[in-house]
Design a protein around this motif. Sequence first.
Motif, PDB file in Angstrom:
ATOM      1  N   THR A 163      -5.021  -8.190   4.836  1.00 17.84           N
ATOM      2  CA  THR A 163      -5.106  -6.740   4.758  1.00 17.84           C
ATOM      3  C   THR A 163      -4.453  -6.327   3.461  1.00 17.84           C
ATOM      4  O   THR A 163      -3.633  -7.066   2.903  1.00 17.84           O
ATOM      5  N   VAL A 164      -4.814  -5.141   2.957  1.00 13.48           N
ATOM      6  CA  VAL A 164      -4.365  -4.704   1.645  1.00 13.48           C
ATOM      7  C   VAL A 164      -3.826  -3.279   1.743  1.00 13.48           C
ATOM      8  O   VAL A 164      -4.428  -2.414   2.394  1.00 13.48           O
ATOM      9  N   THR A 165      -2.682  -3.020   1.086  1.00 15.21           N
ATOM     10  CA  THR A 165      -2.085  -1.688   1.057  1.00 15.21           C
ATOM     11  C   THR A 165      -2.603  -0.897  -0.128  1.00 15.21           C
ATOM     12  O   THR A 165      -3.330  -1.414  -0.980  1.00 15.21           O
ATOM     13  N   GLU A 166      -2.200   0.385  -0.202  1.00 14.46           N
ATOM     14  CA  GLU A 166      -2.688   1.244  -1.284  1.00 14.46           C
ATOM     15  C   GLU A 166      -2.310   0.722  -2.668  1.00 14.46           C
ATOM     16  O   GLU A 166      -3.047   0.903  -3.644  1.00 14.46           O
ATOM     17  N   ASN A 167      -1.150   0.074  -2.781  1.00 10.65           N
ATOM     18  CA  ASN A 167      -0.722  -0.408  -4.096  1.00 10.65           C
ATOM     19  C   ASN A 167      -1.292  -1.777  -4.433  1.00 10.65           C
ATOM     20  O   ASN A 167      -0.963  -2.354  -5.473  1.00 10.65           O
ATOM     21  N   GLY A 168      -2.152  -2.301  -3.563  1.00 13.04           N
ATOM     22  CA  GLY A 168      -2.804  -3.573  -3.835  1.00 13.04           C
ATOM     23  C   GLY A 168      -2.106  -4.790  -3.269  1.00 13.04           C
ATOM     24  O   GLY A 168      -2.603  -5.915  -3.423  1.00 13.04           O
ATOM     25  N   ASP A 169      -0.952  -4.601  -2.620  1.00 16.37           N
ATOM     26  CA  ASP A 169      -0.286  -5.735  -1.988  1.00 16.37           C
ATOM     27  C   ASP A 169      -1.171  -6.339  -0.907  1.00 16.37           C
ATOM     28  O   ASP A 169      -1.874  -5.616  -0.187  1.00 16.37           O
ATOM     29  N   ILE A 170      -1.119  -7.653  -0.788  1.00 19.00           N
ATOM     30  CA  ILE A 170      -1.955  -8.401   0.149  1.00 19.00           C
ATOM     31  C   ILE A 170      -1.074  -9.064   1.192  1.00 19.00           C
ATOM     32  O   ILE A 170      -0.088  -9.729   0.850  1.00 19.00           O
ATOM     33  N   TYR A 171      -1.419  -8.885   2.458  1.00 17.12           N
ATOM     34  CA  TYR A 171      -0.757  -9.591   3.552  1.00 17.12           C
ATOM     35  C   TYR A 171      -1.762 -10.562   4.163  1.00 17.12           C
ATOM     36  O   TYR A 171      -2.903 -10.201   4.434  1.00 17.12           O
ATOM     37  N   ILE A 210      -4.808  -9.107  11.203  1.00 15.51           N
ATOM     38  CA  ILE A 210      -3.786  -8.203  10.685  1.00 15.51           C
ATOM     39  C   ILE A 210      -4.472  -7.014  10.037  1.00 15.51           C
ATOM     40  O   ILE A 210      -5.560  -7.141   9.470  1.00 15.51           O
ATOM     41  N   CYS A 211      -3.844  -5.843  10.135  1.00 17.55           N
ATOM     42  CA  CYS A 211      -4.366  -4.690   9.403  1.00 17.55           C
ATOM     43  C   CYS A 211      -3.220  -3.773   9.003  1.00 17.55           C
ATOM     44  O   CYS A 211      -2.156  -3.748   9.637  1.00 17.55           O
ATOM     45  N   TYR A 212      -3.458  -3.048   7.935  1.00 17.75           N
ATOM     46  CA  TYR A 212      -2.517  -2.062   7.415  1.00 17.75           C
ATOM     47  C   TYR A 212      -2.791  -0.742   8.113  1.00 17.75           C
ATOM     48  O   TYR A 212      -3.920  -0.245   8.113  1.00 17.75           O
ATOM     49  N   LEU A 222       2.288  -2.574   9.735  1.00 15.58           N
ATOM     50  CA  LEU A 222       1.323  -3.654   9.889  1.00 15.58           C
ATOM     51  C   LEU A 222       1.073  -3.886  11.369  1.00 15.58           C
ATOM     52  O   LEU A 222       2.015  -3.894  12.175  1.00 15.58           O
ATOM     53  N   LEU A 223      -0.181  -4.090  11.738  1.00 18.62           N
ATOM     54  CA  LEU A 223      -0.544  -4.467  13.095  1.00 18.62           C
ATOM     55  C   LEU A 223      -1.051  -5.899  13.063  1.00 18.62           C
ATOM     56  O   LEU A 223      -1.932  -6.234  12.268  1.00 18.62           O
ATOM     57  N   PRO A 255      -7.335  -6.182  14.461  1.00 14.47           N
ATOM     58  CA  PRO A 255      -7.401  -4.736  14.648  1.00 14.47           C
ATOM     59  C   PRO A 255      -8.221  -4.109  13.526  1.00 14.47           C
ATOM     60  O   PRO A 255      -8.094  -4.481  12.366  1.00 14.47           O
ATOM     61  N   VAL A 256      -9.067  -3.151  13.880  1.00 16.79           N
ATOM     62  CA  VAL A 256      -9.867  -2.422  12.904  1.00 16.79           C
ATOM     63  C   VAL A 256      -9.601  -0.943  13.114  1.00 16.79           C
ATOM     64  O   VAL A 256      -9.923  -0.391  14.179  1.00 16.79           O
TER      65      VAL A 256
END
Length: 347
Positions: A163-171, A210-212, A222-223, A255-256
């Motif tokens: 999953t990816v956050t607004e700043n581009g971080d990747i989990y 996983i999802c942001y 994070l879920l 999760p979506v």
Amino acid sequence: MSRRKFLKQSSYLAMGLLTYPAYSRAFSLSASNDVIIGHNSHRYKVDLNWGNLDPLQTPVQDCHEMAQDSKGRIVLLTNHTKNNVIVYDKSGKLLETWGTEYPGAHGLTLVKENGTDFLLISDYERHQIIKTTIDGKVVMTIDYPEETGKYKTKEEFKPTETTVTENGDIYVADGYGNQHILHYNHKGELLNYFGGRGTDNGQFLNAHGICYDNRDSNNPSLLVSAREMNVLKRFSLNGEFLESIAVPGALICRPVIHKNDIYFAVLRSKSAAQSDSGFILIMNENNEVVSCPGATGPSYEGNELQELYQTIRLFRHPHDVCIDNDENMYVAQWNSGQTYPIKLVRV
């Protein structure tokens, strides 16, 4: 199960009144009937013909995940190496295919950067995350996180989702590997990790998806679906455990989030006699299950959700859902006899 036939059922099914356990008796239904599944405000008409292709020309193996791109196209990920990525329009017409090098293609995340679409593919057989353009050009890979000291070899790293956050971080969720959540910046540089195999609050048994979650913009989180535990877990972006949400009987995949709701494909019902006993689960912003297309209606005793199970032999190992901008749902299925996705039309 043929995509053009259900197992036989009574007219009560179409009215949403069937409540027996799916594994107690088989029913069938002509695909020409209008079948409505789901509960409360989330009800759907089943379309078994959407996206059917010539399997000799455009085969699928396991249809793992789907996403909608900025052009409204539906992008399907399969681990068939003749065409790992299949792109449809919303009517189910084939637009293009690409990809022959992803034997463990499992997770598919759409990333938007400065108005341009990219994809993150989690490949557990390659032990990598691969970032591509929307048409398949590789622009970055993330290998196993040797620097954590938690992995002796790359084979221990079997990522299932990103999953990816607004700043581009990747989990990254290492759902088939050592069960860690890995946090990277947009360049693929490791920033943090947490989790690991176990049953404590901050640990996982099959951290499958996983999802942001930025529905609360002041407190994004994070879920993570701990599938074998029948639990959805919430964490801060720094990896601090916040809460667990039990979904008894439901082996939930990723999760979506769509608007205020969370959608899940449920791989199977925990207590079912047969393994291909999955359904769809929809949860509102208060973490309450409001609809289970293909399963029992959600029921609570006090604050406790009662065990869920498949009631309609429609889905076979559903693995992911994609919600389009018309509120329709597309269901990708794993180990389903090489079937194409099923479309659920919102009613």
